[in-house]
Design a protein around this motif. Structure first.
Motif, PDB file in Angstrom:
ATOM      1  N   GLN A 112       0.842  -1.198   0.000  1.00 26.34           N
ATOM      2  CA  GLN A 112       0.000   0.000   0.000  1.00 26.34           C
ATOM      3  C   GLN A 112       0.881   1.255   0.000  1.00 26.34           C
ATOM      4  O   GLN A 112       1.935   1.291   0.624  1.00 26.34           O
ATOM      5  N   VAL A 113       0.421   2.276  -0.680  1.00 23.81           N
ATOM      6  CA  VAL A 113       1.190   3.511  -0.831  1.00 23.81           C
ATOM      7  C   VAL A 113       0.577   4.657  -0.018  1.00 23.81           C
ATOM      8  O   VAL A 113       1.269   5.347   0.729  1.00 23.81           O
ATOM      9  N   LEU A 114      -0.725   4.866  -0.156  1.00 24.92           N
ATOM     10  CA  LEU A 114      -1.366   6.031   0.465  1.00 24.92           C
ATOM     11  C   LEU A 114      -1.315   6.032   1.995  1.00 24.92           C
ATOM     12  O   LEU A 114      -1.072   7.090   2.595  1.00 24.92           O
ATOM     13  N   PRO A 115      -1.534   4.895   2.677  1.00 22.11           N
ATOM     14  CA  PRO A 115      -1.496   4.949   4.147  1.00 22.11           C
ATOM     15  C   PRO A 115      -0.175   5.474   4.700  1.00 22.11           C
ATOM     16  O   PRO A 115      -0.158   6.327   5.580  1.00 22.11           O
ATOM     17  N   VAL A 116       0.931   4.972   4.178  1.00 23.40           N
ATOM     18  CA  VAL A 116       2.226   5.408   4.703  1.00 23.40           C
ATOM     19  C   VAL A 116       2.549   6.839   4.274  1.00 23.40           C
ATOM     20  O   VAL A 116       3.210   7.583   5.013  1.00 23.40           O
ATOM     21  N   LEU A 117       2.078   7.268   3.111  1.00 24.61           N
ATOM     22  CA  LEU A 117       2.308   8.652   2.678  1.00 24.61           C
ATOM     23  C   LEU A 117       1.666   9.636   3.646  1.00 24.61           C
ATOM     24  O   LEU A 117       2.306  10.591   4.106  1.00 24.61           O
ATOM     25  N   PHE A 118       0.396   9.420   3.949  1.00 20.60           N
ATOM     26  CA  PHE A 118      -0.312  10.342   4.827  1.00 20.60           C
ATOM     27  C   PHE A 118       0.175  10.225   6.273  1.00 20.60           C
ATOM     28  O   PHE A 118       0.280  11.225   6.984  1.00 20.60           O
ATOM     29  N   ALA A 119       0.477   9.001   6.703  1.00 26.39           N
ATOM     30  CA  ALA A 119       1.002   8.818   8.059  1.00 26.39           C
ATOM     31  C   ALA A 119       2.371   9.488   8.197  1.00 26.39           C
ATOM     32  O   ALA A 119       2.687  10.050   9.255  1.00 26.39           O
ATOM     33  N   SER A 120       3.176   9.460   7.148  1.00 26.63           N
ATOM     34  CA  SER A 120       4.502  10.097   7.174  1.00 26.63           C
ATOM     35  C   SER A 120       4.374  11.609   7.322  1.00 26.63           C
ATOM     36  O   SER A 120       5.163  12.245   8.041  1.00 26.63           O
ATOM     37  N   TYR A 121       3.385  12.177   6.659  1.00 30.38           N
ATOM     38  CA  TYR A 121       3.146  13.617   6.774  1.00 30.38           C
ATOM     39  C   TYR A 121       2.783  13.980   8.219  1.00 30.38           C
ATOM     40  O   TYR A 121       3.317  14.940   8.785  1.00 30.38           O
ATOM     41  N   VAL A 122       1.894  13.193   8.795  1.00 37.82           N
ATOM     42  CA  VAL A 122       1.484  13.448  10.185  1.00 37.82           C
ATOM     43  C   VAL A 122       2.671  13.303  11.129  1.00 37.82           C
ATOM     44  O   VAL A 122       2.893  14.138  12.024  1.00 37.82           O
ATOM     45  N   LEU A 123       3.460  12.241  10.937  1.00 37.50           N
ATOM     46  CA  LEU A 123       4.619  12.000  11.792  1.00 37.50           C
ATOM     47  C   LEU A 123       5.604  13.169  11.729  1.00 37.50           C
ATOM     48  O   LEU A 123       6.088  13.658  12.767  1.00 37.50           O
ATOM     49  N   ALA A 124       5.915  13.627  10.508  1.00 34.29           N
ATOM     50  CA  ALA A 124       6.873  14.721  10.346  1.00 34.29           C
ATOM     51  C   ALA A 124       6.384  15.999  11.006  1.00 34.29           C
ATOM     52  O   ALA A 124       7.158  16.709  11.672  1.00 34.29           O
ATOM     53  N   LYS A 125       5.097  16.305  10.843  1.00 31.08           N
ATOM     54  CA  LYS A 125       4.560  17.539  11.417  1.00 31.08           C
ATOM     55  C   LYS A 125       4.529  17.482  12.949  1.00 31.08           C
ATOM     56  O   LYS A 125       4.800  18.481  13.624  1.00 31.08           O
ATOM     57  N   ILE A 126       4.212  16.310  13.502  1.00 29.47           N
ATOM     58  CA  ILE A 126       4.231  16.166  14.960  1.00 29.47           C
ATOM     59  C   ILE A 126       5.659  16.309  15.478  1.00 29.47           C
ATOM     60  O   ILE A 126       5.912  16.988  16.493  1.00 29.47           O
ATOM     61  N   GLU A 127       6.602  15.675  14.784  1.00 29.93           N
ATOM     62  CA  GLU A 127       8.002  15.761  15.200  1.00 29.93           C
ATOM     63  C   GLU A 127       8.496  17.209  15.167  1.00 29.93           C
ATOM     64  O   GLU A 127       9.155  17.682  16.107  1.00 29.93           O
ATOM     65  N   ILE A 128       8.194  17.933  14.103  1.00 27.62           N
ATOM     66  CA  ILE A 128       8.612  19.332  13.986  1.00 27.62           C
ATOM     67  C   ILE A 128       7.976  20.173  15.093  1.00 27.62           C
ATOM     68  O   ILE A 128       8.638  21.016  15.719  1.00 27.62           O
ATOM     69  N   PHE A 129       6.692  19.936  15.340  1.00 30.34           N
ATOM     70  CA  PHE A 129       5.961  20.677  16.381  1.00 30.34           C
ATOM     71  C   PHE A 129       6.610  20.465  17.748  1.00 30.34           C
ATOM     72  O   PHE A 129       6.855  21.426  18.504  1.00 30.34           O
ATOM     73  N   LEU A 130       6.909  19.208  18.069  1.00 33.24           N
ATOM     74  CA  LEU A 130       7.478  18.895  19.377  1.00 33.24           C
ATOM     75  C   LEU A 130       8.910  19.398  19.512  1.00 33.24           C
ATOM     76  O   LEU A 130       9.316  19.881  20.579  1.00 33.24           O
ATOM     77  N   THR A 131       9.692  19.287  18.443  1.00 30.95           N
ATOM     78  CA  THR A 131      11.094  19.714  18.485  1.00 30.95           C
ATOM     79  C   THR A 131      11.209  21.205  18.805  1.00 30.95           C
ATOM     80  O   THR A 131      12.128  21.636  19.504  1.00 30.95           O
ATOM     81  N   LYS A 132      10.276  21.986  18.305  1.00 27.33           N
ATOM     82  CA  LYS A 132      10.301  23.429  18.550  1.00 27.33           C
ATOM     83  C   LYS A 132       9.919  23.782  19.982  1.00 27.33           C
ATOM     84  O   LYS A 132      10.278  24.860  20.478  1.00 27.33           O
ATOM     85  N   ARG A 133       9.213  22.903  20.670  1.00 29.53           N
ATOM     86  CA  ARG A 133       8.649  23.249  21.973  1.00 29.53           C
ATOM     87  C   ARG A 133       9.248  22.483  23.159  1.00 29.53           C
ATOM     88  O   ARG A 133       9.117  22.919  24.299  1.00 29.53           O
ATOM     89  N   VAL A 134       9.864  21.349  22.885  1.00 26.40           N
ATOM     90  CA  VAL A 134      10.446  20.550  23.970  1.00 26.40           C
ATOM     91  C   VAL A 134      11.903  20.974  24.175  1.00 26.40           C
ATOM     92  O   VAL A 134      12.654  21.084  23.210  1.00 26.40           O
ATOM     93  N   PRO A 135      12.318  21.242  25.415  1.00 27.99           N
ATOM     94  CA  PRO A 135      13.722  21.601  25.678  1.00 27.99           C
ATOM     95  C   PRO A 135      14.668  20.537  25.119  1.00 27.99           C
ATOM     96  O   PRO A 135      14.366  19.334  25.155  1.00 27.99           O
ATOM     97  N   GLU A 136      15.815  20.991  24.644  1.00 17.70           N
ATOM     98  CA  GLU A 136      16.750  20.095  23.965  1.00 17.70           C
ATOM     99  C   GLU A 136      17.156  18.904  24.825  1.00 17.70           C
ATOM    100  O   GLU A 136      17.315  17.790  24.338  1.00 17.70           O
ATOM    101  N   GLY A 137      17.299  19.117  26.107  1.00 18.86           N
ATOM    102  CA  GLY A 137      17.722  18.032  26.993  1.00 18.86           C
ATOM    103  C   GLY A 137      16.695  16.918  27.131  1.00 18.86           C
ATOM    104  O   GLY A 137      17.039  15.810  27.555  1.00 18.86           O
ATOM    105  N   PHE A 138      15.432  17.205  26.800  1.00 11.83           N
ATOM    106  CA  PHE A 138      14.371  16.201  26.934  1.00 11.83           C
ATOM    107  C   PHE A 138      13.879  15.655  25.582  1.00 11.83           C
ATOM    108  O   PHE A 138      13.012  14.793  25.561  1.00 11.83           O
TER     109      PHE A 138
END
Length: 469
Positions: free
Chosen positions: A234-260
C-alpha cells in the motif's frame, strides 16, 4: 580563467543574465536554474553554444543538458566567472517552487518522495525478472529451468527473496523518503513503515480471504474496534502517516527543551502517529487506494483499447508536465493488489522506446554533427528508460518526431492492453522491460517491435514535409 568560462558566460547571458537567476546547481548531466522569469531565456542562443546538448523546463527549473564529466566543470566556471553563487540542489528546489501552482507542487512532492527510492524498486524489478527467467515455463524449454535443473531451485528462491524485499517492505522505503521530504527524521519514517508491515499484523494480501471468512483479527481500543491488518503493497497509508509524523516531530522539536527531546519527541510522535495510522489514516487510505486501483482496473478491463490508446499515446505528455510521477504510486498499488501486476508500466516502457527510436531517426536524418551526437546518445538513454534528453533535447525540437513516437506508443498500448499484458514489478522502462513481464510476453514483444519500427517509418515520412537540418 577556467576552460569553460566563455561557455559559462554565454549560458548565463542566454538564460537572461545573472540578475534573472535565483539559484543554480547541477546534477550528473545538467545545469539546473531557478529563474525569476523564464520568458527571458533565449533558447536559440543556448542551442548555438557548443557544450549545450539540449534544454527544457520542468518542475519550475530550467535545465541545460551539458553531459556527464563536463557539466561540473562548466558549473564551476559559471560560479567563478559570473558571480552566480554556488547553490545546493535543495536551494534550487526551494527557489523553483515559487514558480509552481498548487497542482505542480503536489506532483513535485510525489516526485521528491518516489525518485529517491526508484533505484531500490528498479533493482528489485530486475532481480524479479531474473527469477522469472529461472522459473518461467516455455522460455528456453517446455518446462522451466529449475524444473529441468532442480539444483538451481534454491538459487532461484534466494534471488526471489532478495528481489521481493523491496516490495514487501515498501512502506519502510516510502516512510524514509516521505518523512525526509516533509522535514522530519528519515529514521523515524523507516520505523513507521516497518510498524505498518509488522509480522504480528494480518498480511494485507491475505485480507480479502480473511474478510470473506470473517476471520479478520481486531483490537479493542477504548471501545473502538480496529482491524489488526498490515499495509504491505500500500502507498497512500504510509504517505499520509509520514506527513502526520513529520509535522508532529517538527511541532514537538520546537517546543520541547533540547535536553528532553530524546525522551519525548520520537516516542510521542511515533505513538500518536501509530494510533492514528491504525485507527483512521490506514483504514481510510486503504479504502481510497483500493477504490482507485479498482477504478483503473475496471476501465482497462471494460475498454482496454481506449485505455491503452490514451495511456500509451499520451504518457510522454505526462512526462513533459511531470505528472508521470503520480502514476508510479498507482503502479506500486497495482503490483500489491489482487491483480498481482501492473498493466500501466509496460506501456510506459514502450513509450520510452518509441521516443528513443524517433530520436535515433532524427540522428540519421540530420546533417548537423552536434545534433547527430545528441540524437544517438539520447536514443540509447531512452532505450534504457531515461527519455528526457531524447524528448527535450531532440524530439520536441522536431515536433513531428515526438508525434511519431506518440502515435506508435498509442498503437502498441492498444495491442498490449487488449492482450492483458502485465508486469510483475517495476524494472528498467526500456528494452530490458521484457524481463519483468509476467503475462502476455508475446504481445509485449510485438508491441516492442511496433515502437521500434513504426517511429522510424513515421519520422522518415513526416520529415519529407518539414525542412530538415
Amino acid at each position: 580563467m577556467g576552460s569553460y568560462s566563455k561557455q559559462a558566460k554565454e549560458i548565463v547571458d542566454a538564460v537572461g543574465g545573472k540578475e534573472n537567476i535565483e539559484a543554480a546547481t547541477h546534477c550528473v548531466t545538467r545545469l539546473r536554474f531557478a529563474l525569476k522569469d523564464e520568458s527571458k531565456v533565449d533558447s536559440s542562443k543556448l542551442d548555438q553554444i557548443d557544450v549545450v546538448k539540449g534544454t527544457f523546463s520542468a518542475n519550475g527549473q530550467y535545465q541545460v543538458v551539458i553531459g556527464q564529466g563536463t557539466v561540473n566543470k562548466v558549473y564551476q566556471d559559471l560560479v567563478e566567472e559570473t558571480g552566480v553563487g554556488e547553490s545546493s540542489k535543495e536551494d534550487v528546489k526551494k527557489a523553483s517552487e515559487s514558480n509552481l501552482n498548487p497542482l505542480q507542487r503536489a506532483i513535485k512532492t510525489l516526485a521528491d518522495i518516489f525518485i529517491p527510492i526508484l533505484p531500490a524498486i528498479v533493482t528489485a524489478g530486475l532481480l524479479l525478472g531474473l527469477n522469472n527467467i529461472l522459473t518461467g515455463q516455455g522460455i528456453f524449454f517446455e518446462e522451466s529451468i529449475i524444473e529441468r535443473y532442480p539444483q538451481w531451485s534454491d538459487i532461484a528462491n534466494v534471488i526471489n527473496l532478495i528481489a521481493n524485499t523491496a516490495f514487501t517492505f515498501l512502506p519502510a522505503l516510502i516512510g524514509w523518503s516521505a518523512v525526509k521530504r516533509f522535514g522530519g527524521s528519515p529514521l523515524l519514517g523507516i520505523v513507521l513503515g516497518l510498524i505498518l508491515v509488522h509480522p504480528d499484523l494480518l498480511n494485507a494480501w491475505s485480507y480479502g480471504a480473511a474478510k470473506d471468512a470473517g476471520e479478520v483479527p481486531t483490537w479493542n481500543i477504548l471501545g473502538l474496534t480496529v482491524e489488526k491488518i498490515g499495509y504491505q503493497g500500500q502507498v497512500l497509508p504510509v504517505l499520509f502517516a509520514s506527513y502526520v509524523l513529520a509535522k508532529i516531530e517538527i511541532f514537538l522539536t520546537k517546543r520541547v527543551p533540547e535536553g528532553f527531546q530524546l525522551l519525548v519527541v520520537a516516542p510521542v510522535a511515533l505513538l500518536v502517529t501509530g494510533f492514528a495510522a491504525f485507527i483512521l489514516i490506514g483504514p481510510v487510505m486503504f479504502t481510497v487506494g483500493n477504490t482507485i486501483t479498482d477504478a483503473v482496473i475496471f476501465i482497462f478491463d471494460k475498454v482496454p483499447l481506449i485505455g491503452g490508446f490514451i495511456y500509451g499515446g499520451f504518457y510522454s505528455l505526462l512526462v513533459i508536465t511531470g505528472m508521470h510521477h503520480t502514476f508510479l504510486a498507482v503502479d506500486l498499488q497495482l503490483v500489491g493488489s489482487k491483480l498481482g501486476g501492473t498493466f500501466l508500466w509496460p506501456m510506459l516502457a514502450l513509450s520510452n522506446i518509441a521516443q528513443g527510436a524517433a530520436a535515433m531517426t532524427i540522428g540519421w536524418l540530420s546533417k548537423d554533427e552536434k545534433l547527430k551526437g545528441l540524437s544517438f546518445t539520447s536514443a540509447i538513454s531512452a532505450f534504457l528508460g531515461i527519455t528526457e534528453p531524447a524528448m527535450f533535447g531532440v524530439n520536441l525540437r522536431f515536433r513531428y518526431a515526438f508525434v511519431a513516437a506518440m502515435i506508435s506508443s498509442a498503437i502498441a498500448g492498444m495491442l498490449i492492453s487488449a492482450n492483458g499484458v502485465l508486469a510483475s514489478a517495476i524494472g528498467v522502462g526500456g528494452l530490458p522491460a521484457f524481463l519483468v513481464i509476467s503475462n502476455g510476453i508475446t504481445a509485449f514483444l510485438v508491441g516492442m517491435a511496433i515502437v521500434i519500427i513504426l517511429p522510424i517509418v513515421l519520422t522518415f515520412i513526416f520529415s519529407k514535409f518539414v525542412k530538415q537540418k
